[in-house]
Motif scaffolding. Structure first.
Motif, PDB file in Angstrom:
ATOM      1  N   LEU A 166       8.334  16.723   0.792  1.00 47.29           N
ATOM      2  CA  LEU A 166       8.174  17.127   2.167  1.00 47.29           C
ATOM      3  C   LEU A 166       8.885  17.905   2.600  1.00 47.29           C
ATOM      4  O   LEU A 166       9.988  18.391   2.285  1.00 47.29           O
ATOM      5  N   TYR A 222      10.358  19.097   6.648  1.00 44.50           N
ATOM      6  CA  TYR A 222      10.838  18.327   7.965  1.00 44.50           C
ATOM      7  C   TYR A 222      10.885  19.589   9.225  1.00 44.50           C
ATOM      8  O   TYR A 222      11.824  20.395   8.802  1.00 44.50           O
ATOM      9  N   CYS A 263       4.402  19.348   8.119  1.00 42.49           N
ATOM     10  CA  CYS A 263       5.908  18.770   8.259  1.00 42.49           C
ATOM     11  C   CYS A 263       6.000  17.508   8.890  1.00 42.49           C
ATOM     12  O   CYS A 263       5.059  17.528  10.024  1.00 42.49           O
ATOM     13  N   ILE A 264       6.902  17.088   8.807  1.00 44.13           N
ATOM     14  CA  ILE A 264       7.289  15.476   9.478  1.00 44.13           C
ATOM     15  C   ILE A 264       8.058  16.126  10.701  1.00 44.13           C
ATOM     16  O   ILE A 264       9.189  16.941  10.686  1.00 44.13           O
TER      17      ILE A 264
END
Length: 468
Positions: free
Chosen positions: A6, A8, A87-88
Motif C-alpha cells: 500500500l 499512503y 493511495c490511502i
C-alpha cells in the motif's frame, strides 16, 4: 507491520476556518509514503479567493498578501490527484482534511474519493491512555519534534513521524487492516471517540448524550434506535454536525422503551443541561398555575403563581400576559371582583364596582356565600379541560411497562412498573412516578401524541379503580 504494497498520502491543509461549506484551503502539504519511507513530497500555498480572517492569520501566520500570487486550487488540483491516486489518505483528524479537499474538488465538478486513515484514532488504539491526542500534545507525549506548528508541511512531517511509529507498534498489521476494511466505521467515528464507546450503544429506544473532553453534555437527542441515530450524526456534513462531532469524546444514553417517554425525557434534559448544540426547547417555560383559596373570613380568592408552587392548579398558562388576560375574562364573565382575583392590588374597592361589573363584595354589599358560588362556577368552568389521564407505554424490557401521568391537565412525569406489579388506583400509580416539570414543549408533545393515539389516554379519578 501494515501491508507494504500500500501507499499512503499523508496530508495536512491550512484553511480559512469558515466551516465545512465555506472553508477554503490556504496551504497544502503531501508526503507520499510507501509503508517504509517517504518517497515523494509536495507543498504549496493556495489562493483561497477570499479574505483570511485575522484569527486564522494569528494561528497560522498565513495572511492575504502571502497567498495573493499563490495558485488557486484548480491550478494545483491535478497535482493533488497525481499524489493521492491509489493511495490511502492519511491525516491527523482525517475527516477534516479529507472533507475540505473533497469540497474543493466537488466545486470543480470532480468526484474525489479515497480510502482514509486517521492517526488520531490509530494512536488511541495503539498508544492508549494519553491525556490528549491533539497533534501538539501527542507529539510532546511520545517525543516527536514538531516544528512550524499550524503550517501544512510542519504538521505533515510530524504526522509522518507519528505514522511511522504507529506502523512499528502494529506488529502484525491487524489494527491498520481493521481500520481499512470495507464498511469499517473506524474512519467514520469522530477522532476523539473510542470505538468501544460507540459499540456499547443499544439498538433500542431512548435518549443519548454527546459529551466533550470535560464530560460536559453538548447535545441531547432521542431515537427509536439509539445506535443508528447516533451514527447518522457522524455521516452528516452540515457545519453544526461536523463541529459537534469533532468535540465528542464520549457517548452516554438512557433507555426508555417508549418513544413518548423518550420525547418527554429529551425535552426535560435539554432544559436542565442547556447543551450548546440543541437549539430547540432550551427555553424553560414552566408556566403559571391558577388556584383558589379561602381567606379567614371564608371568602374565596382566585390567584396564580408559578407551576412549581401550585401542586394542583385549576388551569395553566405559559406567560404572565396570557394568564392575566384569561383571568380578566373569567372575572368579567362571572362578575367576580378583580381585587379578589388579584388583578387589582392596594385598593379598598375595585374599579369594576364603579362600572357596575362587580356586585360589591369588596365594599361589603354582597354576601360571601353568594360571591363564593360564582367563584365555584368559575373554577368549574376553568377546569373543564383539565382532566386526569394515564398513558400506558412499553417498558425498557419485557419484564416492565411504563406510563405517563397527567393530573388536572398538568403533566406530572412518567414511571416504570414491573409486569407482575398490580396497580389499580391513582395513589398506587404515584408510588412509581418520576416527577417532571410541565411546560409548553411538553404540552405540545402530549398534544401531538394524543392526536394520533386518543384511545391510549385512560381517564382517571382519585377514588376510582382502573387496570394498567
Amino acid at each position: 507491520m501494515a501491508d507494504n504494497s500500500l501507499k499512503y498520502a499523508i496530508i495536512d491543509v491550512e484553511t480559512t476556518g469558515m466551516g465545512i461549506h465555506g472553508n477554503r484551503i490556504t496551504e497544502i502539504a503531501i508526503l507520499l509514503h510507501d509503508g517504509q519511507k517517504v518517497i515523494d513530497e509536495y507543498e504549496s500555498l493556495v489562493n483561497p479567493e477570499c479574505s483570511i480572517p485575522h484569527s486564522i492569520t494569528r494561528l497560522t501566520g498565513i495572511h492575504d498578501y502571502m497567498v495573493e500570487d499563490a495558485p488557486k486550487f484548480y491550478e494545483i488540483a491535478k497535482k493533488v490527484i497525481q499524489m493521492t491516486t491509489d493511495c490511502i489518505f492519511v491525516a491527523h483528524n482525517v475527516n477534516f482534511d479529507y472533507n475540505v479537499i473533497h469540497k474543493e474538488f466537488a466545486d470543480l465538478g470532480f468526484p474525489f474519493r479515497r480510502k482514509k486513515l486517521c492517526t488520531v484514532r490509530l494512536a488511541r488504539k495503539l498508544i492508549p491512555g494519553l491525556p490528549s491526542y491533539s497533534l501538539g500534545k501527542l507529539c510532546t507525549s511520545v517525543g516527536i519534534p514538531l516544528n512550524d506548528r499550524h503550517r501544512a508541511m510542519g504538521d505533515t512531517r510530524a504526522t509522518t513521524i507519528l505514522f511511522d511509529k504507529l506502523l512499528t507498534l502494529d506488529t502484525d498489521g491487524a489494527v491498520f487492516d481493521s481500520f481499512l476494511k470495507p464498511g469499517s466505521r473506524q474512519a467514520t467515528l469522530p477522532p476523539g471517540l473510542p470505538k468501544s464507546v460507540f459499540d456499547q450503544l443499544p439498538e433500542r429506544t431512548g435518549v443519548y448524550y454527546f459529551r466533550d473532553q470535560k464530560d460536559e453534555i453538548i447535545y441531547i437527542g432521542k431515537a427509536i434506535n439509539i445506535k443508528k441515530r447516533v451514527l447518522s450524526h457522524f455521516y452528516d456534513k452540515k457545519n453544526r454536525e461536523v463541529a459537534m462531532c469533532q468535540q465528542t469524546v464520549n457517548l452516554t444514553f438512557e433507555e426508555t422503551g417508549s418513544e413518548l417517554v423518550a420525547l418527554l425525557l429529551e425535552s426535560a434534559e435539554i432544559k436542565h443541561h442547556y447543551p450548546m448544540y440543541n437549539r430547540a426547547q432550551r427555553r424553560n417555560n414552566e408556566g403559571f398555575g391558577v388556584f383558589s383559596y379561602e381567606d379567614r373570613s371564608g371568602l374565596m380568592h382566585l390567584a396564580w403563581n408559578s407551576l412549581k408552587n401550585v401542586p394542583q392548579p385549576i388551569t395553566k398558562f405559559y406567560n404572565t400576559t396570557e394568564t392575566r388576560r384569561f383571568m380578566e375574562l373569567v372575572c368579567e364573565k362571572f362578575e367576580l371582583c378583580p381585587k379578589y382575583c388579584h388583578l387589582q392590588s392596594n385598593v379598598n374597592s375595585c374599579f369594576h364596582y364603579q362600572i357596575k361589573k362587580c356586585k360589591g363584595i369588596c365594599r361589603g354589599e354582597e354576601q360571601v356565600s353568594s360571591y363564593n358560588e360564582r367563584v365555584r362556577q368559575a373554577v368549574a368552568y376553568m377546569g373543564n379541560d383539565n382532566k386526569s389521564y394515564v398513558i400506558p407505554q412499553r417498558g425498557r424490557n419485557n419484564e416492565e411497562r411504563s406510563f405517563v401521568l397527567i393530573e388536572n391537565g398538568i403533566y406530572q412525569g412518567y414511571g416504570f412498573i414491573d409486569q407482575e406489579q398490580q396497580v389499580s388506583t391513582l395513589s398506587e400509580l404515584r408510588e412509581f412516578l418520576i416527577l417532571k416539570k410541565d411546560n409548553r414543549d411538553v404540552q405540545r408533545i402530549l398534544r401531538g401524541f394524543r392526536n394520533k393515539n386518543e384511545s391510549k389516554f385512560i381517564p382517571l379519578q382519585e377514588e376510582s379503580a382502573f387496570i394498567l
